[in-house]
Write an enzyme that holds these catalytic residues in place. Structure first.
Site, mmCIF file in Angstrom:
data_model
loop_
_atom_site.group_PDB
_atom_site.id
_atom_site.type_symbol
_atom_site.label_atom_id
_atom_site.label_comp_id
_atom_site.label_asym_id
_atom_site.label_seq_id
_atom_site.Cartn_x
_atom_site.Cartn_y
_atom_site.Cartn_z
ATOM 1 N N ASP A 278 1.827 -6.386 43.589
ATOM 2 C CA ASP A 278 2.653 -5.920 43.612
ATOM 3 C C ASP A 278 0.893 -4.891 44.398
ATOM 4 O O ASP A 278 0.378 -5.080 43.984
ATOM 5 C CB ASP A 278 3.505 -4.628 42.824
ATOM 6 C CG ASP A 278 3.942 -3.943 43.543
ATOM 7 O OD1 ASP A 278 5.644 -3.931 43.442
ATOM 8 O OD2 ASP A 278 3.340 -2.676 44.543
ATOM 9 N N ASP B 275 -1.387 -7.630 48.766
ATOM 10 C CA ASP B 275 -0.554 -7.091 49.225
ATOM 11 C C ASP B 275 0.095 -8.182 49.341
ATOM 12 O O ASP B 275 -0.003 -9.312 50.317
ATOM 13 C CB ASP B 275 -1.542 -6.548 50.978
ATOM 14 C CG ASP B 275 -0.449 -6.794 51.974
ATOM 15 O OD1 ASP B 275 0.479 -6.831 52.020
ATOM 16 O OD2 ASP B 275 -1.063 -6.914 53.201
ATOM 17 N N CYS C 198 17.018 -1.568 48.325
ATOM 18 C CA CYS C 198 18.157 -0.441 48.202
ATOM 19 C C CYS C 198 18.038 0.541 49.195
ATOM 20 O O CYS C 198 19.110 1.835 48.896
ATOM 21 C CB CYS C 198 17.816 0.337 46.444
ATOM 22 S SG CYS C 198 15.822 0.960 46.962
ATOM 23 N N ASP D 297 12.266 -8.763 47.349
ATOM 24 C CA ASP D 297 12.900 -6.491 46.664
ATOM 25 C C ASP D 297 12.029 -5.802 47.076
ATOM 26 O O ASP D 297 11.289 -5.666 46.794
ATOM 27 C CB ASP D 297 13.202 -6.414 45.308
ATOM 28 C CG ASP D 297 13.907 -5.347 45.245
ATOM 29 O OD1 ASP D 297 14.888 -5.119 46.025
ATOM 30 O OD2 ASP D 297 13.757 -4.377 43.979
#
Length: 396
Positions: free
Chosen positions: A137, A165, A331, A269
């Site tokens: 992350d 990154d 999302c 994600d």
């Protein structure tokens, strides 16, 4: 300003929904979406005890193993089972994205946008005492929360975490593990400062001094992005790191080697506008609806996000071995962050092929506008909004 079941939606947001073909009625379900938890393997016998403490019924989610739903107003953070690391909160749609990976024993898995960590925990649970998980992350504070989470649940033995990154991360899995004799030999070799010994939360004085010097140096000059190596902030005993030198850990192999020695499974994600998360949209009532324009509706931000999403997908796929599987999810419910990203990616990658998600036959979701892609939403799925697509990598 329109009001939808107690949640006022400003005109610009309603225009945004209409432009993206989204029904505002999705946001009427905000008070009927259950809260979801996943019990750690081996904790299923505690359901009655948990029910008694939280004074509610745990409803088993029939289509998602290990998941239970609770009334939306129930808070789990104060429960004993949560404090003891026997359950964690994760939306059922997010659990479906992990299940779509079809993690198998011995797999080496890359979670390219790992924070805040619930999906990472689920992957580690599914692997058990085999394979490895690499969590990446770009936000160090969020990845530190991941580290805290996997330590709390005692599942980090085969995990390593890098602040990096995700569009540029280039390390492949280290395959193999160490026995107790090997650990003793490595940990006793104190002369080799460059060799990774068993991880400890307390860093040696020399390393702390070097870190402080680096921070001071970085504040005085700008260092080229390409000069930054991924920062390893955690590694388990069987993650493949112990015994390596720093130069060995940070070797970036050629693409020809990645084809055979890359990751078996990759989860991307990706960062998005979060417009599919009803609870996230509700927060704008406290933050002020004017911040919605900056975080969700701003066209420049959306353009930047779709570029980021495509680059994350490209890099995740590059690190996937031939025959492996990659799941892309967001999302967001917008087409530009989902189907359009997928179409652009497929157009430039002849070795990428969309896969049917076999487990989805029993899932409460609908098809995306591209065949084999899926969409969860509060009305159809009783979950947060989520888009899911699965790829495999073909031989060149």
């Amino acid at each position: 300003m329109a009001e939808t079941s107690g949640l006022p939606l400003p005109g610009p947001f309603l225009d945004f929904l209409e432009a993206n073909g989204l029904n505002p009625a999705i946001y009427t379900a905000s008070n009927s979406i259950p809260r979801y938890i996943r019990l750690k393997p081996g904790s299923e016998s505690l359901t009655e005890e948990i029910e008694a403490e939280m004074q509610c019924k745990l409803e088993r989610v029939g289509w998602l193993p290990g998941f239970y739903s609770l009334p939306p107003q129930i808070q789990i953070a104060s429960s004993q089972a949560y404090k003891e690391g026997k359950m964690y909160g994760v939306d059922a749609a997010s659990g479906a994205a992990v299940l779509a990976l079809d993690v198998s024993v011995g797999d080496h898995v890359l979670d390219l946008c790992a924070a805040p960590g619930a999906k990472l925990c689920m992957i580690l649970d599914l692997l058990g005492d085999s394979g490895s998980v690499t969590g990446v992350d770009v936000a160090s504070h969020r990845l530190a929360a991941c580290r805290t989470m996997i330590q709390k649940y005692g599942i980090g033995d085969r995990c390593r975490l890098f602040v990096s990154d995700g569009t540029k991360f280039s390390l492949i899995p280290v395959k193999g593990c160490w026995d107790s004799t090997s650990f003793q030999q490595v940990n006793q070799n104190w002369g080799g400062d460059d060799v990774f010994k068993e991880w400890t939360s307390r860093r040696p004085w020399k390393e702390r001094k070097r870190k402080a010097k680096t921070r001071k140096s970085s504040s005085l000059k700008v260092v080229a992005e390409s000069d930054h190596l991924p920062e390893l902030i955690f590694y388990g005993r069987n993650s493949g790191v112990v015994g390596l030198t720093k130069s060995e850990l940070h070797q970036s192999p050629p693409d020809s080697e990645v084809s055979s020695n890359g990751y078996d499974k990759v989860l991307v994600d990706a960062e998005c506008t979060h417009d599919g998360s009803i609870r996230h949209v509700q927060k704008f009532e406290q933050w002020g609806w004017e911040t919605l324009n900056q975080r969700v509706l701003n066209a420049e931000r959306t353009d930047n996000l779709t570029t980021l999403q495509l680059n994350l997908l490209r890099n995740g796929f590059r690190l996937l071995k031939v025959g492996g599987s990659l799941v892309y999810s967001t999302c967001s419910l917008t087409v530009c962050q989902n189907e359009e990203v997928i179409m652009r990616f497929l157009a430039e990658n002849a070795s990428a092929e969309l896969l049917e998600i076999d487990a989805a036959r029993d899932w409460p979701c609908r098809s995306g506008s591209i065949p084999k892609t899926l969409r969860f939403d509060p009305v159809v799925s009783k979950t947060s909004g989520l888009f899911v697509a699965k790829f495999t990598k073909l031989s060149p």
